[in-house]
Design a protein around this motif. Structure first.
Motif, mmCIF file in Angstrom:
data_model
loop_
_atom_site.group_PDB
_atom_site.id
_atom_site.type_symbol
_atom_site.label_atom_id
_atom_site.label_comp_id
_atom_site.label_asym_id
_atom_site.label_seq_id
_atom_site.Cartn_x
_atom_site.Cartn_y
_atom_site.Cartn_z
ATOM 1 N N PRO A 198 1.047 -4.406 1.993
ATOM 2 C CA PRO A 198 1.441 -3.285 2.859
ATOM 3 C C PRO A 198 2.866 -3.386 3.384
ATOM 4 O O PRO A 198 3.391 -2.386 3.900
ATOM 5 N N HIS B 173 -4.304 0.664 0.548
ATOM 6 C CA HIS B 173 -3.415 0.289 1.656
ATOM 7 C C HIS B 173 -3.466 -1.217 1.954
ATOM 8 O O HIS B 173 -2.661 -1.707 2.756
ATOM 9 N N ARG C 168 1.484 5.443 2.931
ATOM 10 C CA ARG C 168 0.217 5.974 2.424
ATOM 11 C C ARG C 168 0.498 7.215 1.580
ATOM 12 O O ARG C 168 1.172 8.143 2.023
ATOM 13 N N GLN D 99 1.485 3.641 -4.192
ATOM 14 C CA GLN D 99 0.038 3.753 -4.102
ATOM 15 C C GLN D 99 -0.516 4.743 -5.119
ATOM 16 O O GLN D 99 -1.619 4.555 -5.651
#
Length: 472
Positions: free
Chosen positions: A127, A123, A135, A140
């Motif tokens: 970002p 994270h 998330r 990711q």
């Protein structure tokens, strides 16, 4: 009692050169016709009386111990697909092996100690970028897969936090598999040893940067030396993250373009430019009276010196070459060995840019294609051209007319004259030999000279001339 060669033992090889143990040598009787008849049998099963038996596709007799049961017939389309895939795999073996290796790396669970650290860092990477804003999002997830795969690919190195922004930038521009292999190239060819356990390579490059700064900006070098600020305090994040956390994004992309093309010397140049314009004048040093103020100045650089057009121009004009970096590398390595001993990280040699990497890599495997069996004569046009080749007789007549006009055509020699062969000790060959066939005559040196010189010039222009900086 000795046995005759024709009874129970094998006959001696014939004078024709047939090998012992072949069907011809084991055939009874000296009659050649009998041997030809025996050798014409298609298989051993026919020779042993099994001509009526069925043979499966693997060569086993149907019903024997080695034969399998009834097999399902494979459709012809499936066989063609398998054949095409095998040809593609043989022609692109590295690509298919990379796919297999990537699947193994992607499906392996990984080391738990690295997985926990990687998950905590996900994270923190850009970002506010749409790929990494959520998330557990696809960005990711791909970043986790790439970093985990590297820990499996290089378990002796494991994971370094500075690899995360590098991999994230790569994922912004390419799929996860390509990003992984690009990360491998950066860690092994462009910045070898940077992400090892004790960070010895980055410490060595910090000393190299500080030594080059003395030539580029003596004022900044003197100030940092006077305040005893170690290069690791300001250049570690610059070099290990390739300025992804320092420069504006437009400048990052321009620096990365030059970095991939010319190698680590671009990273050194950018660092030297930032130090020069941040601490390179007495006016700028008035606000940097202590270590804290100096480090804060380097952490919060002026937007002007990081602006794309200004920074790229300064980087291009900075006179720092690969030879200077390598010479300074040897000097600092010798000092390191004298004061600290041998390096524990045995990283491969650093390669300066894409051209050096391509020259160091072995050439690609040749494609499995049939070689051309039809050779065109020298005077024939290439396929698809409009012109038609002239018959050899017309070419010969035309050349004979030109020779007569210039008075260089001799009389046609007789067959007896044509067979005259010069002796081994003759200094001059006979003059009555017939001229060579003009059609099959090799081109003279004056015909091939322009082509050779043009080819030589083009080759020389591609290899010997140094490439110009074309980033403006």
């Amino acid at each position: 009692m000795a046995k005759s060669p024709g009874e129970n033992g094998p006959r001696a090889p014939a004078a024709g050169g047939s090998l012992s143990g072949t069907r011809e040598s084991l055939a009874p009787g000296p009659d050649a016709a009998t041997a030809d008849e025996v050798s014409s049998l298609g298989s051993d099963s026919e020779a042993n009386g099994f001509a009526d038996r069925r043979i499966d596709k693997f060569g086993f007799i149907v019903g024997s111990q080695g034969a399998e049961g009834a097999l399902e017939e494979v459709p012809l389309e499936v066989l063609r697909q398998r054949e095409s895939k095998w040809l593609d795999m043989l022609n692109n073996w590295d690509k298919w092996m990379a796919k297999k290796h990537k699947k193994e790396l992607d499906m392996s669970p990984g080391d738990p100690k690295w997985l926990d650290v990687i998950e905590r860092d996900l994270h923190r990477q850009f970002p506010f970028h749409e790929m990494f804003v959520s998330r557990g999002g696809h960005g990711q997830q791909d970043l986790f897969r790439v970093l985990k795969a590297y820990t499996l690919y290089r378990p002796e190195e494991g994971y370094c936090q500075a690899q995360a922004p590098i991999a994230a930038v790569l994922l912004m521009h390419m799929p996860a598999e390509q990003a992984f292999w690009c990360l491998v190239q950066i860690c092994e060819k462009y910045l070898p040893g940077y992400y090892s356990e004790k960070l010895e390579a980055i410490q060595l490059d910090g000393e190299i940067l500080f030594s080059l700064l003395q030539k580029v900006s003596p004022v900044a070098h003197k100030h940092l030396s006077w305040q005893k600020i170690d290069p690791l305090l300001y250049m570690t994040e610059w070099f290990m993250c390739a300025f992804t956390r320092t420069l504006p994004w437009s400048s990052v992309l321009r620096v990365w373009d030059m970095f991939f093309c010319e190698g680590v010397k671009i990273i050194f140049r950018v660092g030297l430019v930032l130090l020069k314009h941040a601490l390179g004048s007495p006016e700028k040093l008035k606000a940097c009276q202590g270590q804290y103020e100096t480090i804060e100045r380097l952490r919060s650089l002026s937007p002007k010196i990081m602006q794309e057009a200004f920074l790229v121009q300064e980087v291009i004009e900075l006179p720092v070459t690969e030879r200077q970096i390598e010479r300074e590398h040897l000097i600092q390595l010798r000092r390191w060995q004298e004061t600290r001993g041998e390096l524990q990280c045995r990283s491969p040699p650093r390669l300066h840019g894409a051209k050096a990497i391509l020259e160091a890599e072995p050439g690609p495997r040749p494609t499995l294609q049939p070689s051309p069996s039809i050779r065109l004569p020298p005077d024939a046009p290439l396929p698809g051209s409009k012109g038609k080749p002239k018959p050899p007789k017309e070419i010969q007549k035309k050349q004979q007319k030109q020779a007569k006009a210039s008075g260089q055509l001799d009389k046609t020699p007789t067959p007896s004259q044509a067979k005259v062969v010069p002796a081994a000790g003759d200094a001059h060959p006979p003059q009555d030999l017939p001229p060579k066939d003009p059609v099959h005559q090799d081109p003279g040196p004056q015909d091939s000279a322009p082509q050779d010189s043009a080819h030589h010039h083009s080759h020389e222009s591609l290899t010997s001339q140094e490439s110009e900086d074309t980033y403006l």
